[in-house]
Write a protein that holds these residues in place. Sequence first.
Motif, PDB file in Angstrom:
ATOM      1  N   UNK A 146       3.522  -5.708  -9.785  1.00  0.00           N
ATOM      2  CA  UNK A 146       2.750  -5.752 -11.023  1.00  0.00           C
ATOM      3  C   UNK A 146       2.413  -4.342 -11.512  1.00  0.00           C
ATOM      4  N   UNK A 147       2.145  -3.434 -10.578  1.00  0.00           N
ATOM      5  CA  UNK A 147       1.916  -2.042 -10.957  1.00  0.00           C
ATOM      6  C   UNK A 147       3.161  -1.448 -11.597  1.00  0.00           C
ATOM      7  N   UNK A 148       4.319  -1.728 -11.008  1.00  0.00           N
ATOM      8  CA  UNK A 148       5.575  -1.232 -11.571  1.00  0.00           C
ATOM      9  C   UNK A 148       5.782  -1.754 -12.983  1.00  0.00           C
ATOM     10  N   UNK A 149       5.552  -3.045 -13.190  1.00  0.00           N
ATOM     11  CA  UNK A 149       5.745  -3.633 -14.521  1.00  0.00           C
ATOM     12  C   UNK A 149       4.784  -3.010 -15.531  1.00  0.00           C
ATOM     13  N   UNK A 150       3.532  -2.830 -15.142  1.00  0.00           N
ATOM     14  CA  UNK A 150       2.554  -2.262 -16.068  1.00  0.00           C
ATOM     15  C   UNK A 150       2.926  -0.839 -16.452  1.00  0.00           C
ATOM     16  N   UNK A 151       3.343  -0.049 -15.482  1.00  0.00           N
ATOM     17  CA  UNK A 151       3.771   1.320 -15.798  1.00  0.00           C
ATOM     18  C   UNK A 151       4.995   1.297 -16.705  1.00  0.00           C
ATOM     19  N   UNK A 156       0.834  -1.202   0.000  1.00  0.00           N
ATOM     20  CA  UNK A 156       0.000   0.000   0.000  1.00  0.00           C
ATOM     21  C   UNK A 156       0.869   1.252   0.000  1.00  0.00           C
ATOM     22  N   UNK A 157       1.914   1.244   0.826  1.00  0.00           N
ATOM     23  CA  UNK A 157       2.839   2.374   0.835  1.00  0.00           C
ATOM     24  C   UNK A 157       3.558   2.499  -0.504  1.00  0.00           C
ATOM     25  N   UNK A 158       3.928   1.376  -1.109  1.00  0.00           N
ATOM     26  CA  UNK A 158       4.600   1.420  -2.410  1.00  0.00           C
ATOM     27  C   UNK A 158       3.746   2.155  -3.434  1.00  0.00           C
ATOM     28  N   UNK A 159       2.440   1.865  -3.441  1.00  0.00           N
ATOM     29  CA  UNK A 159       1.564   2.518  -4.409  1.00  0.00           C
ATOM     30  C   UNK A 159       1.526   4.030  -4.184  1.00  0.00           C
ATOM     31  N   UNK A 160       1.627   4.443  -2.938  1.00  0.00           N
ATOM     32  CA  UNK A 160       1.706   5.874  -2.652  1.00  0.00           C
ATOM     33  C   UNK A 160       2.998   6.489  -3.166  1.00  0.00           C
ATOM     34  N   UNK A 161       4.115   5.775  -2.979  1.00  0.00           N
ATOM     35  CA  UNK A 161       5.394   6.253  -3.519  1.00  0.00           C
ATOM     36  C   UNK A 161       5.334   6.347  -5.044  1.00  0.00           C
ATOM     37  N   UNK A 162       4.749   5.348  -5.690  1.00  0.00           N
ATOM     38  CA  UNK A 162       4.655   5.349  -7.150  1.00  0.00           C
ATOM     39  C   UNK A 162       3.871   6.561  -7.630  1.00  0.00           C
ATOM     40  N   UNK A 163       2.742   6.812  -6.980  1.00  0.00           N
ATOM     41  CA  UNK A 163       1.910   7.928  -7.405  1.00  0.00           C
ATOM     42  C   UNK A 163       2.656   9.254  -7.271  1.00  0.00           C
TER      43      UNK A 163
END
Length: 397
Positions: A68-73, A29-36
Motif C-alpha cells: 500500500x505504501x508503494x501504491x501511494x507513492x 518493516x524491512x521493505x519500508x526501510x528499503x523504500x525510504x
Amino acid sequence: MTEAVPRGSVLEVFRAFLRLGCTSFGGPVAHLGYFRAELVERRGWLDEAGYADIVALCQFLPGPASSQTAVTIGVVRAGLAGGLAAWLGFTLPSAVLMLAFAQGVSLAGEVAHAIWLHGLKLVAVAVVAQAVWNMGRTLCPDRLRVSMAVVAAVVVLMIPSAIGQVGAIVTGGVLGWQLLPGPVAPVQGHLAIGVPRGLAVAALAGFVVLLVGLPLLAGATGVHAVALFDRFYRAGALVFGGGHVVLPLLQQSVVPPGWISNDGFLAGYGAAQAMPGPLFSFAAYLGAAMRPSPAGIAGGLFCLVAIYLPSMLLLLGTLPFWDGLRRRAGVQAALRGVNATVVGLLLAALYTPVWTSAVAAPMDFGLTLLAFLALVFWQVPPWLVVVLGGLAAAALG
C-alpha cells in the motif's frame, strides 16, 4: 507536505519498484526501510514528513502495508496509473517466483513426505514465532493488551473458522475503543493526494458491496471461481498487522475444503520467506497449486488479484479523508485493540496449523529453535534461513 501533482512518468515508477521488488528481502518493516533509502534519500521523490505521512496511513488500514505504501507513492509520483505501475513492479518478481515454485511442486507430485518440505515447515514455525515475538512486543505493551491477545487466540482455537477470526477482530476494535483511550498520537505533515472524492466514495462502496455480496453470490450460484475469489478477497480485507497475519485466514479458507493439502500450504508459506517483495504473493502460489480450476498460472493471477483488491479499494477510498480521520482519538483507540487482537490470531496460527503439522520429534523442535535464534537474535536473512533449514532437514533425513 506531500505534493498532489504527479511529477514523474509511469515507466519511471515501474522501473524503480521493479528494482525494489527484486531486492527487498525481510518482510514489510524491512521493505519500508528499503523504500525510504531508495525513494526519499536517493531519488528525492518526497521528503521525510511526506513519507512518514504515507506510512502512517498504510499501517492504519488493513492489508499489506508495504504494498500500500508503494501504491501511494506511485500515485503521488505519477497519478493513478503510477500507483498501478508501482504495484505491478513491486509484486511481479515475487509473484513469478511463487508461480514457478507452484509449478515445480506440481511436477514433483506428492510432496507430503519430502525431506525438503519438512525443512520448510520447520522454518515456517520459526518465522511465525518471530512475527508473534516482534508484534507482541510492539502491539501488546501492557497487561490489558496481552490479555486481549491471549483471549483472542483461545477464541480462534475454539472457533476455527472465519466467524471466530472476524468476531475476534471486531471485538478487539470495540474493546480498544472503550478500554484503551489515550492521548492522540502526534501527527506529522499533511497528506494531500489528488484522488477525487467521488472516486474514493465509489471505491469504498465497491469494497463493501464485494465484501457482503461475494459470499451471497457464491452460495447462490455454487460456482467454485466465485467462492475462491470470495475467500481470498475476505482474507485480504481482514489482514491487520502485516502479511504474516494472512496465514490463519488463508489456511482456514483453502485447506478444510480440500483445495490444497496442509503440507502443500506450509511448503508454499515456507518458500515465500525466501522471496523478495510482498508476502501476499503467497496467494499466487496457492492459486496455482490448488486442485480445482482455475489453477496453474491463471489461478495464481486470479487469487493474487482477489487478495489485493480489497486493500487497494480501501486505500483509494481513504486517501482524501485520511488527514482528518487519523486525528480522532476514538479511531486510534480502536486500532490499538485491533492490533492486540491480531497478535492473538497469529499466536493461534503458530499452534495450528503451523506447529502441529511440523514439530513431531525432539530434533524438529531443536531445528525450529535454531531457526528462531538465527532470525531473531542473529538477524540472519530469512531467505538464508530457508535454505539452511532445507539443507539441515535433508542432512538429518
